[in-house]
Design an enzyme around this catalytic site. Structure first.
Site, short mmCIF file in Angstrom:
data_model
loop_
_atom_site.label_atom_id
_atom_site.label_comp_id
_atom_site.label_asym_id
_atom_site.label_seq_id
_atom_site.Cartn_x
_atom_site.Cartn_y
_atom_site.Cartn_z
CD GLU A 1 -2.81 1.46 2.27
OE1 GLU A 1 -2.73 0.75 3.28
OE2 GLU A 1 -3.70 2.31 2.09
CG ASP B 1 -3.73 -2.39 3.75
OD1 ASP B 1 -2.98 -1.64 4.40
OD2 ASP B 1 -4.87 -2.04 3.38
CB ILE C 1 -2.46 -0.52 9.33
CG1 ILE C 1 -1.17 -0.73 10.13
CG2 ILE C 1 -3.67 -0.44 10.28
CD1 ILE C 1 -0.86 0.39 11.13
CG ASP C 2 -7.95 -2.78 5.25
OD1 ASP C 2 -7.91 -1.78 4.52
OD2 ASP C 2 -8.97 -3.47 5.42
CB THR D 1 -4.70 3.83 8.30
OG1 THR D 1 -3.99 2.82 7.60
CG2 THR D 1 -3.70 4.78 8.94
CG ASP E 1 -8.08 -1.89 0.42
OD1 ASP E 1 -7.47 -1.63 1.47
OD2 ASP E 1 -8.31 -1.05 -0.47
C1 LIP Z 1 -9.35 1.50 3.83
C2 LIP Z 1 -10.38 0.41 3.75
C3 LIP Z 1 -11.73 1.00 4.07
C4 LIP Z 1 -12.09 1.62 2.76
C5 LIP Z 1 -11.08 2.69 2.40
C6 LIP Z 1 -9.63 2.31 2.58
P1 LIP Z 1 -6.77 1.70 4.52
O1 LIP Z 1 -8.03 0.99 3.82
O2 LIP Z 1 -10.20 -0.80 4.11
O3 LIP Z 1 -12.72 0.06 4.43
O4 LIP Z 1 -13.39 2.10 2.80
O5 LIP Z 1 -11.29 3.03 1.06
O6 LIP Z 1 -9.08 1.66 1.46
O7 LIP Z 1 -6.50 2.92 3.71
O8 LIP Z 1 -7.17 2.01 5.91
O9 LIP Z 1 -5.69 0.68 4.42
#
Ligand code: LIP
Length: 266
Positions: free
Chosen positions: A76, A93, A95-96, A98, A218
């Protein structure tokens, strides 16, 4: 924690992915509640990156490159590492979720998928605050903390708990769908980490999930985990999921066509 299977190669990769995601989880949890040095990507105040995202990503890249120096990576925060034509590609990713992490809201996860050719063959998603480790290997089932999981049996949207998400750009575009689903489903949730939403569909805690414009990191691991739990994955028009477009519908299979129809109506 990862059950043994006959396919030794992917079992080894999966075990490695689970192990490093757990180590990454420790780094993440040590940072909760501390100064995070938040920055905004592309000047977008809704698109956060913290020092910990970068630290975890570097940690995972180092671990993978040390063990599998001939593999490529897509991550990412730093994008492509190595030739995209390589046989194996790790999609990460760090941290998905964040934004959740930065507020101490416990819905976030480390997501690691291993792609060979066009398909993901192994996926590990670890949610350290929830202590949930989801793993799947193609053709071998999906597991939560080592126990086999299966999607729910809910037959209709009116009885379903469904989740969605709103991206950091163009984030109101999904609103008409959200309103439509709120009127038709038993309930709709928006928790903020797509990888974990997918795991919760796989575990039968949610019955369906949709979102537009997600990124490969993601959904690479999570889409395999849903399929291996007996669920269905398509794009939002019912075609094969395309990681580049990132428009996804994940479900227990029973409510899939109904979800696609509701998306079509808005
Ligand atoms: C996020 C996601 C979230 C989505 C955002 C974003 P990040 O990932 O998992 O649910 O709605 O578009 O991609 O940026 O926290 O890794």
């Amino acid at each position: 924690m990862v059950p043994r299977t006959k396919n030794r190669d992917f079992h080894e990769y999966l075990q490695f992915a689970a192990q490093i995601s757990q180590e990454a989880g420790k780094i993440v949890m040590q940072a909760v509640g501390k100064e995070l040095f938040i920055e905004y990507k592309e000047g977008n105040k809704k698109n956060l990156v913290t020092k910990i995202d970068q630290q975890v990503e570097n940690f995972l890249i180092r671990k993978i490159q040390k063990k599998y120096s001939d593999h490529a990576l897509l991550t990412e925060e730093t994008g492509q590492h190595g030739d995209t034509k390589k046989e194996f590609q790790w999609i990460i990713d760090p941290i998905d979720g964040t934004t959740n992490f930065s507020h101490g809201y416990p819905f976030f996860a480390i997501s690691i998928g291993l792609k060979k050719g066009e398909s993901t063959f192994a996926g590990a998603i670890y949610a350290p605050a929830l202590k949930e480790m989801y793993t799947a290997e193609k053709g071998k089932g999906a597991f939560l903390n080592g126990k086999k999981i299966h999607v729910s049996k809910i037959p209709k949207v009116e009885k379903a708990l469904i989740a969605t998400g709103f991206g950091s750009t163009n984030n109101l575009a999904n609103m008409p769908n959200f309103i439509h689903f709120v009127s038709k489903a038993q309930a709709v949730r928006r928790a903020g980490a797509a990888a974990l939403d997918l795991c919760h569909v796989a575990a039968g805690k949610l019955d369906g999930f949709w979102e537009f414009g997600l990124k490969a990191w993601d959904i690479a691991a999570g889409s395999l985990i849903v399929e291996e739990a007996g669920g269905k994955i398509t794009d939002t028009e019912g075609k094969n999921l395309n990681f580049e477009k990132g428009n996804i519908v994940a479900s227990n299979g029973h409510i899939h066509n109904e979800m696609l129809q509701l998306l079509k109506e808005k």
